[in-house]
Design a protein around this motif. Structure first.
Motif, PDB file in Angstrom:
ATOM      1  N   ALA A  12       0.807  -1.212   0.000  1.00 46.41           N
ATOM      2  CA  ALA A  12       0.000   0.000   0.000  1.00 46.41           C
ATOM      3  C   ALA A  12       0.846   1.272   0.000  1.00 46.41           C
ATOM      4  O   ALA A  12       0.350   2.340  -0.361  1.00 46.41           O
ATOM      5  CB  ALA A  12      -0.941  -0.010   1.202  1.00 46.41           C
ATOM      6  N   GLN A  13       2.118   1.167   0.385  1.00 48.47           N
ATOM      7  CA  GLN A  13       2.958   2.360   0.418  1.00 48.47           C
ATOM      8  C   GLN A  13       3.259   2.906  -0.976  1.00 48.47           C
ATOM      9  O   GLN A  13       3.437   4.101  -1.145  1.00 48.47           O
ATOM     10  CB  GLN A  13       4.286   2.066   1.127  1.00 48.47           C
ATOM     11  CG  GLN A  13       4.202   2.098   2.632  1.00 48.47           C
ATOM     12  CD  GLN A  13       3.685   0.786   3.191  1.00 48.47           C
ATOM     13  OE1 GLN A  13       3.350  -0.133   2.450  1.00 48.47           O
ATOM     14  NE2 GLN A  13       3.619   0.692   4.511  1.00 48.47           N
ATOM     15  N   CYS A  14       3.315   2.015  -1.970  1.00 48.91           N
ATOM     16  CA  CYS A  14       3.676   2.453  -3.325  1.00 48.91           C
ATOM     17  C   CYS A  14       2.614   2.152  -4.373  1.00 48.91           C
ATOM     18  O   CYS A  14       2.528   2.857  -5.377  1.00 48.91           O
ATOM     19  CB  CYS A  14       4.990   1.801  -3.749  1.00 48.91           C
ATOM     20  SG  CYS A  14       6.444   2.485  -2.940  1.00 48.91           S
ATOM     21  N   SER A  15       1.842   1.102  -4.183  1.00 55.86           N
ATOM     22  CA  SER A  15       0.822   0.725  -5.168  1.00 55.86           C
ATOM     23  C   SER A  15      -0.543   1.206  -4.691  1.00 55.86           C
ATOM     24  O   SER A  15      -1.050   0.752  -3.664  1.00 55.86           O
ATOM     25  CB  SER A  15       0.805  -0.796  -5.360  1.00 55.86           C
ATOM     26  OG  SER A  15       2.034  -1.238  -5.912  1.00 55.86           O
ATOM     27  N   ALA A  16      -1.137   2.132  -5.447  1.00 53.62           N
ATOM     28  CA  ALA A  16      -2.412   2.723  -5.037  1.00 53.62           C
ATOM     29  C   ALA A  16      -3.534   1.696  -4.969  1.00 53.62           C
ATOM     30  O   ALA A  16      -4.521   1.895  -4.254  1.00 53.62           O
ATOM     31  CB  ALA A  16      -2.781   3.855  -5.987  1.00 53.62           C
ATOM     32  N   CYS A  17      -3.392   0.599  -5.701  1.00 54.76           N
ATOM     33  CA  CYS A  17      -4.425  -0.436  -5.724  1.00 54.76           C
ATOM     34  C   CYS A  17      -4.255  -1.455  -4.599  1.00 54.76           C
ATOM     35  O   CYS A  17      -5.119  -2.323  -4.403  1.00 54.76           O
ATOM     36  CB  CYS A  17      -4.410  -1.153  -7.067  1.00 54.76           C
ATOM     37  SG  CYS A  17      -2.764  -1.702  -7.577  1.00 54.76           S
ATOM     38  N   ALA A  18      -3.158  -1.376  -3.851  1.00 56.71           N
ATOM     39  CA  ALA A  18      -2.902  -2.346  -2.781  1.00 56.71           C
ATOM     40  C   ALA A  18      -3.561  -1.903  -1.479  1.00 56.71           C
ATOM     41  O   ALA A  18      -3.759  -0.708  -1.235  1.00 56.71           O
ATOM     42  CB  ALA A  18      -1.405  -2.530  -2.577  1.00 56.71           C
ATOM     43  N   VAL A  19      -3.887  -2.879  -0.647  1.00 52.21           N
ATOM     44  CA  VAL A  19      -4.493  -2.638   0.654  1.00 52.21           C
ATOM     45  C   VAL A  19      -3.498  -2.939   1.772  1.00 52.21           C
ATOM     46  O   VAL A  19      -3.407  -2.206   2.756  1.00 52.21           O
ATOM     47  CB  VAL A  19      -5.772  -3.488   0.824  1.00 52.21           C
ATOM     48  CG1 VAL A  19      -6.333  -3.346   2.230  1.00 52.21           C
ATOM     49  CG2 VAL A  19      -6.814  -3.097  -0.221  1.00 52.21           C
ATOM     50  N   SER A  20      -2.757  -4.010   1.628  1.00 58.93           N
ATOM     51  CA  SER A  20      -1.825  -4.439   2.672  1.00 58.93           C
ATOM     52  C   SER A  20      -0.524  -3.637   2.644  1.00 58.93           C
ATOM     53  O   SER A  20       0.007  -3.346   1.565  1.00 58.93           O
ATOM     54  CB  SER A  20      -1.503  -5.922   2.518  1.00 58.93           C
ATOM     55  OG  SER A  20      -2.662  -6.703   2.642  1.00 58.93           O
ATOM     56  N   THR A  21      -0.012  -3.328   3.819  1.00 57.44           N
ATOM     57  CA  THR A  21       1.280  -2.667   3.908  1.00 57.44           C
ATOM     58  C   THR A  21       2.391  -3.677   3.657  1.00 57.44           C
ATOM     59  O   THR A  21       2.170  -4.894   3.676  1.00 57.44           O
ATOM     60  CB  THR A  21       1.481  -2.053   5.300  1.00 57.44           C
ATOM     61  OG1 THR A  21       1.559  -3.112   6.270  1.00 57.44           O
ATOM     62  CG2 THR A  21       0.332  -1.114   5.657  1.00 57.44           C
ATOM     63  N   PHE A  22       3.601  -3.168   3.472  1.00 56.32           N
ATOM     64  CA  PHE A  22       4.730  -4.078   3.264  1.00 56.32           C
ATOM     65  C   PHE A  22       4.965  -4.940   4.499  1.00 56.32           C
ATOM     66  O   PHE A  22       5.358  -6.098   4.381  1.00 56.32           O
ATOM     67  CB  PHE A  22       5.996  -3.310   2.887  1.00 56.32           C
ATOM     68  CG  PHE A  22       6.414  -2.252   3.862  1.00 56.32           C
ATOM     69  CD1 PHE A  22       7.051  -2.572   5.041  1.00 56.32           C
ATOM     70  CD2 PHE A  22       6.172  -0.915   3.585  1.00 56.32           C
ATOM     71  CE1 PHE A  22       7.441  -1.597   5.934  1.00 56.32           C
ATOM     72  CE2 PHE A  22       6.555   0.070   4.474  1.00 56.32           C
ATOM     73  CZ  PHE A  22       7.191  -0.269   5.661  1.00 56.32           C
ATOM     74  N   GLY A 185       3.393 -15.939  -9.996  1.00 59.84           N
ATOM     75  CA  GLY A 185       3.266 -14.919  -8.965  1.00 59.84           C
ATOM     76  C   GLY A 185       1.820 -14.718  -8.567  1.00 59.84           C
ATOM     77  O   GLY A 185       0.914 -14.881  -9.390  1.00 59.84           O
ATOM     78  N   SER A 186       1.602 -14.364  -7.324  1.00 56.42           N
ATOM     79  CA  SER A 186       0.221 -14.192  -6.868  1.00 56.42           C
ATOM     80  C   SER A 186      -0.347 -12.849  -7.273  1.00 56.42           C
ATOM     81  O   SER A 186      -1.552 -12.698  -7.376  1.00 56.42           O
ATOM     82  CB  SER A 186       0.145 -14.340  -5.345  1.00 56.42           C
ATOM     83  OG  SER A 186       0.759 -13.242  -4.710  1.00 56.42           O
ATOM     84  N   ASP A 187       0.540 -11.836  -7.513  1.00 56.74           N
ATOM     85  CA  ASP A 187       0.045 -10.483  -7.804  1.00 56.74           C
ATOM     86  C   ASP A 187      -0.798  -9.995  -6.626  1.00 56.74           C
ATOM     87  O   ASP A 187      -1.825  -9.342  -6.810  1.00 56.74           O
ATOM     88  CB  ASP A 187      -0.768 -10.497  -9.088  1.00 56.74           C
ATOM     89  CG  ASP A 187      -0.827  -9.153  -9.791  1.00 56.74           C
ATOM     90  OD1 ASP A 187      -0.412  -8.146  -9.179  1.00 56.74           O
ATOM     91  OD2 ASP A 187      -1.309  -9.101 -10.941  1.00 56.74           O
ATOM     92  N   ILE A 188      -0.364 -10.295  -5.430  1.00 61.17           N
ATOM     93  CA  ILE A 188      -1.181 -10.070  -4.246  1.00 61.17           C
ATOM     94  C   ILE A 188      -1.189  -8.601  -3.830  1.00 61.17           C
ATOM     95  O   ILE A 188      -0.171  -7.916  -3.876  1.00 61.17           O
ATOM     96  CB  ILE A 188      -0.708 -10.977  -3.089  1.00 61.17           C
ATOM     97  CG1 ILE A 188      -1.768 -11.064  -1.998  1.00 61.17           C
ATOM     98  CG2 ILE A 188       0.649 -10.533  -2.552  1.00 61.17           C
ATOM     99  CD1 ILE A 188      -1.579 -12.229  -1.050  1.00 61.17           C
ATOM    100  N   HIS A 189      -2.389  -8.133  -3.444  1.00 58.75           N
ATOM    101  CA  HIS A 189      -2.586  -6.753  -3.001  1.00 58.75           C
ATOM    102  C   HIS A 189      -3.136  -6.673  -1.577  1.00 58.75           C
ATOM    103  O   HIS A 189      -3.003  -5.652  -0.924  1.00 58.75           O
ATOM    104  CB  HIS A 189      -3.564  -6.038  -3.937  1.00 58.75           C
ATOM    105  CG  HIS A 189      -3.052  -5.792  -5.320  1.00 58.75           C
ATOM    106  ND1 HIS A 189      -2.793  -6.805  -6.217  1.00 58.75           N
ATOM    107  CD2 HIS A 189      -2.748  -4.639  -5.963  1.00 58.75           C
ATOM    108  CE1 HIS A 189      -2.365  -6.276  -7.364  1.00 58.75           C
ATOM    109  NE2 HIS A 189      -2.319  -4.967  -7.221  1.00 58.75           N
TER     110      HIS A 189
END
Length: 239
Positions: A12-22, A185-189
């Protein structure tokens, strides 16, 4: 003994579409028994949340900072966090870049203006690899008339958790025809809503640096992880 690595993950820190933090990504895959992951956040023209108006150096350092913090958490857990990125080069097509680092980003401020050919040339000169992400994914935002350019690539995802089943056979055929490195790859967000541990590559030893990742990929030491299982027959069974 095999060591499992997620090859396509967004924070979520860099990908606007992600929900989970690193931190959530690292902890979730560590808990799932993985040895590491490659953080591949969206870059430049992708769905990034790093402010576009920043000067290039500040922008790159902010982009890279999430990886550095994730790596620090990985070291605390004895979990390998490697750096990569997902670059959108046009028409909804994206490639994963492996084996690069902050110095590569700082030294190449003209990346946004380069066609895929130029990006591949720069990455190869640095010693990295270019892998097509979800090569035949069919979505409204993707121009399906524009096909991948396998002659430029080092590898391609033959399995991606965000794909439909029909997206995979043409990717497998392309990899076989052009002798590319197959990846998964899972491409997980979102680690709370998406299953963790379904995809990736399994290696016979730990992979602790970006340079080591390039070497093991080039040596084709990785075995595909498909739906949580190491599958040596996947390419033939789904061709």
């Amino acid at each position: 003994m095999w060591y499992c690595y997620e090859m396509h993950a967004h924070s979520a820190q860099c990908s606007a579409c992600a929900v989970s933090t690193f931190l959530e990504q690292v902890r979730a895959f560590h808990q799932a028994g993985y040895a590491g992951l490659v953080l591949t956040d969206h870059f430049i023209y992708g769905n990034t949340c790093v402010p576009r108006e920043l000067p290039w150096e500040e922008r790159m350092r902010r982009y890279y900072a999430s990886y550095e913090e994730a790596k620090a958490e990985g070291e605390r857990l004895d979990f390998d966090v490697l750096f990569g990125l997902e670059h959108a080069y046009g028409d909804g097509k994206e490639v994963l870049l492996y084996g690069i680092g902050l110095d590569f980003l700082l030294d190449n401020p003209d990346i946004p203006r380069l066609p895929l050919e130029g990006i591949v040339e720069r990455v190869h000169a640095y010693g990295g690899l270019v892998v097509q992400a979800h090569p035949f994914r069919d979505r409204p935002y993707i121009n399906m008339a524009v096909q991948p350019k396998p002659w430029l690539l080092d590898g391609a995802e033959v399995y991606n958790c965000g794909n439909h089943p029909e997206d995979e056979p043409p990717a497998i055929a392309m990899v076989k025809e052009h002798g590319l490195i197959p990846t998964s790859g899972s491409d997980i967000h979102n680690v709370k809503r998406e299953p963790v541990g379904r995809a990736g590559l399994a290696f016979p030893h730990r992979v602790r640096t970006n340079r080591e990742l390039v070497k093991v990929l080039q040596a084709r030491e990785g075995k595909l992880i498909i739906e949580g299982e190491i599958r040596e027959d996947y390419m033939d069974a789904n061709a």
